[in-house]
Design an enzyme around this catalytic site. Sequence first.
Site, PDB file in Angstrom:
ATOM      1  CG  ASP A 194      -1.801  -1.226   1.311  1.00  0.00           C
ATOM      2  OD1 ASP A 194      -2.449  -1.582   0.313  1.00  0.00           O
ATOM      3  OD2 ASP A 194      -1.792  -1.864   2.383  1.00  0.00           O
ATOM      4  N   GLY A 220       1.798   2.987  -2.586  1.00  0.00           N
ATOM      5  CA  GLY A 220       1.498   3.895  -3.688  1.00  0.00           C
ATOM      6  C   GLY A 220       2.239   3.518  -4.951  1.00  0.00           C
ATOM      7  CG  ASN A 258      -2.891 -11.112  -3.003  1.00  0.00           C
ATOM      8  OD1 ASN A 258      -2.682 -10.974  -4.207  1.00  0.00           O
ATOM      9  ND2 ASN A 258      -1.949 -11.543  -2.188  1.00  0.00           N
ATOM     10  CG  HIS A 267      -1.867  -1.660  -7.953  1.00  0.00           C
ATOM     11  ND1 HIS A 267      -0.820  -1.562  -7.075  1.00  0.00           N
ATOM     12  CD2 HIS A 267      -1.712  -2.850  -8.580  1.00  0.00           C
ATOM     13  CE1 HIS A 267      -0.061  -2.649  -7.175  1.00  0.00           C
ATOM     14  NE2 HIS A 267      -0.590  -3.441  -8.072  1.00  0.00           N
ATOM     15  CG  LEU A 273       6.619  14.780   1.904  1.00  0.00           C
ATOM     16  CD1 LEU A 273       7.258  14.040   3.078  1.00  0.00           C
ATOM     17  CD2 LEU A 273       7.712  15.341   0.990  1.00  0.00           C
ATOM     18  CG  ASP A 274      -0.073  14.691   0.288  1.00  0.00           C
ATOM     19  OD1 ASP A 274       0.654  13.787  -0.164  1.00  0.00           O
ATOM     20  OD2 ASP A 274      -1.309  14.587   0.393  1.00  0.00           O
ATOM     21  N   GLY A 282       5.560  11.908  -4.034  1.00  0.00           N
ATOM     22  CA  GLY A 282       4.137  12.146  -4.214  1.00  0.00           C
ATOM     23  C   GLY A 282       3.665  13.200  -3.236  1.00  0.00           C
ATOM     24  CB  VAL A 283       3.247  16.695  -3.305  1.00  0.00           C
ATOM     25  CG1 VAL A 283       4.736  16.643  -3.012  1.00  0.00           C
ATOM     26  CG2 VAL A 283       2.991  17.021  -4.774  1.00  0.00           C
ATOM     27  N   GLY A 284       0.384  14.494  -3.469  1.00  0.00           N
ATOM     28  CA  GLY A 284      -1.071  14.472  -3.544  1.00  0.00           C
ATOM     29  C   GLY A 284      -1.505  13.219  -4.269  1.00  0.00           C
TER      30      GLY A 284
END
EC number: 6.3.4.4
Length: 428
Positions: free
Chosen positions: A13, A15, A38, A41, A331-332, A412-414
Amino acid sequence: MPGIVVMGTQWGDEGKGKATDLMSERVDYCVRYSGGNNAGHTVVVGDEKFFMHLLPSGVLNPNSTAVLGNGVVLNLDVLADEIDALRGRGVDIPHPLISANAHLITPYHQTLDKVTERFLGSRRIGTTGRGIGPTYSDKINRMGIRVQDLFDESILRQKVEASLDQKNQILVKIYNRRAIDPGEVADGLLAHAERIRPYVVDVARVLNKGLDEGKVVLFEGAQAHHLDVDFGTYPYVTSSNPIAAGACTGSGVGPTRIDRIVGIAKAYTTRVGEGPFPTELCDDDGERLRSEGGEYGVTTKRPRRCGWFDALVVQQAVMINSVTDLFLTKLDVLTGWERIPVCVGYDIDGERTDIMPVTQSDLHHAKPVYEFLDGWSEDISTARSFDDLPRNCQAYVRRLEELVGTRVSGIGVGAGRDESVVINDLID
């Protein structure tokens, strides 16, 4: 041109779908090499969310061919439903190429998975109940049913009957369940044969030929390093090898064809199911991470266990997988915390260690040793370069690089496809 592996460095999980989707516009083949439905995404395109369990995330790129390798276990009903659902939403996707050697999940695998978990009670593993483990067990026991068996009805029926001769004894005599009709199982599998026949290929030959021709092949791992059956927190693991090396055994390419290994890590840590989790937060902070991060399983809908970033967990994955680049996601979610703890060591029965312990017994006793980093309050969702990030946010990323031993090349910021910061090109 490169072969690129994208794999999780924690407990899943992380991302991976976002990172894969970001790269897929420049990828010719996107390959799932392990696991089954299982996995889950999520890819966000504009205002739409796409949830996939079996197809690789790169399937949303019309220029990329989706591939399901021999290391994947296939539920043909789920595959058909997933393809039809995407097409029903206007996504023009070709049918994925499927390895003739991939193994099939049957209704009896799913039944055994569920009743075994119930039987174990408090000793349960925390499986998804999708039949993944029993299917891999049959594969190792040389009792499995492969995709190629769909095209020889006599062989298929013989294999199903032989398997159920044994499994019905277990279901009836141990679990007090009714016997499963082998004819019904075989008929259900055969119903898919003609639909998938045109797409069943020698995946190993297709991928190696593509690499010879300079094509870009992206291998998308399901689950993550610490769920690997050999290197994960056994027995609280999956039944396959989602580590980078699994890309070779699960698709039929040699290790020298892999040029880059991109490890995906959340800026904090989550886990679904049972098993050790040293930095887990069972308090308001954990609930805040879960709420702000939307931490509920794509496949199971179960709330994820949440905790702070564990550098020892990620460093172990970086070492074993030879990770060349780290993609840091969500990170956001950490925006607004005054101080952010990062686990830099464990206290195990009064002794300090800076590496993951060898034994599971020690890991179960591990208490996190934290280093506290200054947080930030600025919205980072519009950042598109590293310099756009607040100073404390940059310092957080750089400290994680030092602790895990590899460079952070993407952030990733969103949730959106374009809400990313690319520091180093992940393909060239």
